[in-house]
Design a protein around this motif. Structure first.
Motif, short mmCIF file in Angstrom:
data_model
loop_
_atom_site.label_atom_id
_atom_site.label_comp_id
_atom_site.label_asym_id
_atom_site.label_seq_id
_atom_site.Cartn_x
_atom_site.Cartn_y
_atom_site.Cartn_z
N ALA A 1 90.21 -46.80 -23.49
CA ALA A 1 90.59 -47.98 -24.05
C ALA A 1 90.67 -49.36 -23.22
O ALA A 1 91.23 -49.47 -22.22
CB ALA A 1 91.83 -48.13 -24.95
N SER B 1 92.31 -53.03 -22.84
CA SER B 1 93.37 -53.57 -23.30
C SER B 1 93.33 -54.89 -23.16
O SER B 1 93.11 -55.40 -22.00
CB SER B 1 94.36 -52.98 -22.77
N GLN C 1 85.92 -49.81 -31.92
CA GLN C 1 86.96 -49.77 -32.94
C GLN C 1 88.13 -50.70 -32.35
O GLN C 1 88.07 -50.82 -31.01
CB GLN C 1 87.48 -48.36 -33.11
N GLU D 1 88.43 -42.24 -28.03
CA GLU D 1 89.79 -42.94 -27.98
C GLU D 1 90.22 -43.08 -26.43
O GLU D 1 91.26 -43.44 -26.39
CB GLU D 1 90.68 -42.51 -28.80
N TYR E 1 93.59 -53.36 -28.54
CA TYR E 1 92.99 -52.08 -28.00
C TYR E 1 91.53 -52.12 -28.38
O TYR E 1 91.43 -52.04 -29.68
CB TYR E 1 93.87 -50.92 -27.85
N THR F 1 88.04 -49.56 -28.21
CA THR F 1 87.63 -48.49 -27.80
C THR F 1 85.86 -48.19 -28.40
O THR F 1 85.84 -48.82 -29.21
CB THR F 1 88.56 -46.97 -28.42
N ARG G 1 92.28 -52.01 -32.23
CA ARG G 1 93.70 -51.57 -32.77
C ARG G 1 94.70 -52.69 -32.36
O ARG G 1 94.68 -53.34 -31.03
CB ARG G 1 94.02 -50.27 -32.21
N THR G 2 95.44 -53.26 -33.31
CA THR G 2 96.53 -54.31 -32.83
C THR G 2 97.47 -53.88 -33.99
O THR G 2 97.25 -53.75 -35.17
CB THR G 2 95.91 -55.56 -32.79
N ILE G 3 99.06 -54.54 -33.49
CA ILE G 3 99.66 -54.69 -34.60
C ILE G 3 99.72 -56.01 -35.30
O ILE G 3 100.51 -56.38 -36.04
CB ILE G 3 101.19 -54.12 -34.19
#
Length: 164
Positions: A91, A93, A52, A88, A81, A83, A54-56
């Motif tokens: 992670a 990075s 999975q 979770e 990130y 994972t 995750r980022t903005i």
């Protein structure tokens, strides 16, 4: 003649070096800087079966198996990130710096201490699974639930229930 040969060798080396995947050993909790291509599709091979991300950043992200395809038009560095699908807590990075360079393939692997920790945890889980008798445990839980239900009915009705 020597100048032509030199140019040809430099051109060949630049092509082969650009195409070679970048191999990185990473550890959860430590940020790893990477340079990726801006405007091109980059490939990140992860150590997770179903990662999975995750980022903005407004990056275009596709996940196929353990591989992440990522492209971004952003010029500023951003954090990603990664994972495992079901966990979770650990992670990876990546501090991604997008540059006008050819597309890259990044191959991530876990550092030796993390590989050992994961393998140890898998071995413990396997021993636990093999040591416990699932049918017996389920039977005991269901029997306890039936006893609680029978006692509840008896206390409400004041009629003893005959058990076989």
């Amino acid at each position: 003649m020597n100048k032509t040969l030199f140019v040809a060798v430099c051109f060949y080396c630049s092509l082969t070096l650009a195409a070679a995947p970048v191999k990185l050993q990473v550890s959860p909790g430590q940020q790893q800087p990477v340079t990726l291509s801006r405007l091109h599709l980059n490939r990140i091979v992860t150590p997770f079966a179903a990662p999975q991300i995750r980022t903005i950043d407004q990056a275009d992200i596709q996940i196929e198996g353990s591989v992440i395809y990522l492209s971004s038009q952003q010029e500023e560095p951003f954090v990603v990130y990664i994972t495992p699908h079901d966990n979770e807590t650990h992670a990876l990075s990546l501090l991604v710096t997008p540059l006008d360079v050819p597309p890259k393939e990044i191959q991530l692997s876990l550092s030796k201490p993390w590989q050992q920790k994961i393998n140890h945890n898998k071995a413990l889980a396997k021993r636990f699974e093999e040591a416990s008798d699932y049918q017996q445990a389920i039977t005991e839980v269901l029997a306890a639930l039936v006893n609680i239900a029978v006692e509840s009915v008896q206390s409400i009705t004041n009629n003893p229930i005959q058990r076989n």
